[in-house]
Scaffold this motif. Structure first.
Motif, mmCIF file in Angstrom:
data_model
loop_
_atom_site.group_PDB
_atom_site.id
_atom_site.type_symbol
_atom_site.label_atom_id
_atom_site.label_comp_id
_atom_site.label_asym_id
_atom_site.label_seq_id
_atom_site.Cartn_x
_atom_site.Cartn_y
_atom_site.Cartn_z
ATOM 1 N N PRO A 52 0.806 -1.221 0.000
ATOM 2 C CA PRO A 52 0.000 0.000 0.000
ATOM 3 C C PRO A 52 0.841 1.273 0.000
ATOM 4 N N GLU A 53 2.046 1.176 0.533
ATOM 5 C CA GLU A 53 2.917 2.358 0.586
ATOM 6 C C GLU A 53 3.349 2.828 -0.807
ATOM 7 N N ASP A 54 3.183 1.974 -1.818
ATOM 8 C CA ASP A 54 3.555 2.354 -3.180
ATOM 9 C C ASP A 54 2.408 3.008 -3.942
ATOM 10 N N GLY A 55 1.273 3.172 -3.264
ATOM 11 C CA GLY A 55 0.145 3.879 -3.877
ATOM 12 C C GLY A 55 -0.240 3.303 -5.226
ATOM 13 N N PRO A 56 -0.583 4.191 -6.170
ATOM 14 C CA PRO A 56 -1.057 3.721 -7.478
ATOM 15 C C PRO A 56 0.060 3.463 -8.492
ATOM 16 N N ALA A 57 1.228 3.076 -8.016
ATOM 17 C CA ALA A 57 2.336 2.812 -8.936
ATOM 18 C C ALA A 57 1.929 1.740 -9.945
ATOM 19 N N ASP A 58 2.172 2.034 -11.211
ATOM 20 C CA ASP A 58 1.763 1.139 -12.291
ATOM 21 C C ASP A 58 2.239 -0.296 -12.097
ATOM 22 N N TRP A 59 3.439 -0.466 -11.602
ATOM 23 C CA TRP A 59 4.019 -1.798 -11.522
ATOM 24 C C TRP A 59 3.354 -2.697 -10.480
ATOM 25 N N VAL A 60 2.575 -2.122 -9.550
ATOM 26 C CA VAL A 60 1.985 -2.932 -8.492
ATOM 27 C C VAL A 60 0.454 -3.017 -8.570
ATOM 28 N N VAL A 61 -0.172 -2.115 -9.290
ATOM 29 C CA VAL A 61 -1.632 -2.038 -9.305
ATOM 30 C C VAL A 61 -2.269 -3.340 -9.791
ATOM 31 N N GLU A 62 -1.776 -3.897 -10.876
ATOM 32 C CA GLU A 62 -2.364 -5.121 -11.414
ATOM 33 C C GLU A 62 -2.232 -6.280 -10.434
ATOM 34 N N ALA A 63 -1.056 -6.451 -9.858
ATOM 35 C CA ALA A 63 -0.853 -7.539 -8.894
ATOM 36 C C ALA A 63 -1.715 -7.324 -7.653
ATOM 37 N N ARG A 64 -1.848 -6.095 -7.218
ATOM 38 C CA ARG A 64 -2.675 -5.768 -6.052
ATOM 39 C C ARG A 64 -4.134 -6.118 -6.323
ATOM 40 N N ASP A 65 -4.640 -5.702 -7.480
ATOM 41 C CA ASP A 65 -6.034 -5.987 -7.834
ATOM 42 C C ASP A 65 -6.273 -7.480 -7.993
ATOM 43 N N ARG A 66 -5.328 -8.165 -8.607
ATOM 44 C CA ARG A 66 -5.454 -9.607 -8.812
ATOM 45 C C ARG A 66 -5.528 -10.330 -7.457
ATOM 46 N N ALA A 67 -4.685 -9.935 -6.515
ATOM 47 C CA ALA A 67 -4.686 -10.570 -5.191
ATOM 48 C C ALA A 67 -5.982 -10.259 -4.443
ATOM 49 N N ARG A 68 -6.445 -9.030 -4.517
ATOM 50 C CA ARG A 68 -7.688 -8.648 -3.836
ATOM 51 C C ARG A 68 -8.871 -9.427 -4.400
ATOM 52 N N LEU A 69 -8.962 -9.483 -5.725
ATOM 53 C CA LEU A 69 -10.056 -10.232 -6.355
ATOM 54 C C LEU A 69 -9.992 -11.721 -6.023
ATOM 55 N N ALA A 70 -8.784 -12.257 -5.960
ATOM 56 C CA ALA A 70 -8.617 -13.669 -5.612
ATOM 57 C C ALA A 70 -9.065 -13.921 -4.170
ATOM 58 N N ALA A 71 -8.758 -13.005 -3.266
ATOM 59 C CA ALA A 71 -9.165 -13.158 -1.869
ATOM 60 C C ALA A 71 -10.685 -13.107 -1.738
ATOM 61 N N VAL A 72 -11.316 -12.177 -2.441
ATOM 62 C CA VAL A 72 -12.776 -12.076 -2.393
ATOM 63 C C VAL A 72 -13.412 -13.331 -3.001
ATOM 64 N N GLY A 73 -12.882 -13.790 -4.115
ATOM 65 C CA GLY A 73 -13.393 -15.017 -4.731
ATOM 66 C C GLY A 73 -13.208 -16.220 -3.819
ATOM 67 N N ALA A 74 -12.080 -16.281 -3.135
ATOM 68 C CA ALA A 74 -11.832 -17.381 -2.193
ATOM 69 C C ALA A 74 -12.845 -17.338 -1.056
ATOM 70 N N ALA A 75 -13.135 -16.148 -0.569
ATOM 71 C CA ALA A 75 -14.118 -16.011 0.515
ATOM 72 C C ALA A 75 -15.504 -16.451 0.051
ATOM 73 N N ARG A 76 -15.892 -16.053 -1.159
ATOM 74 C CA ARG A 76 -17.197 -16.460 -1.705
ATOM 75 C C ARG A 76 -17.284 -17.976 -1.851
ATOM 76 N N THR A 77 -16.239 -18.565 -2.414
ATOM 77 C CA THR A 77 -16.235 -20.015 -2.620
ATOM 78 C C THR A 77 -16.234 -20.748 -1.287
ATOM 79 N N LEU A 78 -15.443 -20.270 -0.336
ATOM 80 C CA LEU A 78 -15.416 -20.899 0.981
ATOM 81 C C LEU A 78 -16.788 -20.795 1.651
#
Length: 165
Positions: A52-78
């Motif tokens: 989070p300390e890197d804010g909206p840096a291009d190099w991290v945004v995609e990985a951050r979103d992918r991990a967040r979406l995966a966590a939400v999907g995991a919670a739904r499936t669980l």
């Protein structure tokens, strides 16, 4: 840049992704308890927004979103797996965990209400409906529209959605 870690080091994100792969394999093999366990462990490993300390840096945004979406999907499936096993408390924990990651996830709110309803906890189901309703209002959506109305199975007929888990 290259990250050099000492032998035996663990990276939460890598462990999280491995556990999600284990869950997917277990699901495809019909091993629902193993899948649920892997999803639960993955959610325990998810530590929140990636760098989070890197804010909206291009190099991290995609990985951050992918991990967040995966966590939400995991919670739904669980939650779905726990509901299928009549483990209402486990479903509720999964929903609450997922909603800490993304409080705007419609599916998790609906599963939370269902889990409380199926557990017979009318008060908690009502609070969940009110929380869901507030989330919709925060998004500018009228919670009384038919498109978002939750079925009332707990005696609160006419309650659109509810909340505050």
């Amino acid at each position: 840049y290259r990250l050099g870690l000492p032998a035996g080091s663990e990276i939460d994100l890598v462990t999280f992704e491995v556990m999600l792969e284990e869950a997917a394999t277990s699901l495809s093999n019909g091993e629902l308890d193993s899948a649920a366990d892997a999803l639960r462990r993955a959610l325990e490993r998810y530590r929140g927004e990636l760098l989070p300390e890197d804010g909206p840096a291009d190099w991290v945004v995609e990985a951050r979103d992918r991990a967040r979406l995966a966590a939400v999907g995991a919670a739904r499936t669980l939650a779905e797996l726990r509901l299928g096993a009549d483990d209402h408390a486990g479903a509720i924990r999964a929903c609450v965990r997922g909603l800490t990651v993304d409080r705007f996830d419609d599916g998790l709110w609906r599963q939370l209400v269902e889990a409380h309803d199926r557990a017979g906890d009318r008060s908690a189901a009502h609070r969940a409906r009110r929380g869901y309703e507030q989330m919709l209002i925060d998004l500018g959506i009228d919670p009384l529209t038919e498109a978002v109305r939750l079925p009332s199975t707990d005696g609160f007929a006419g309650a659109a959605v509810a909340g505050g888990a």
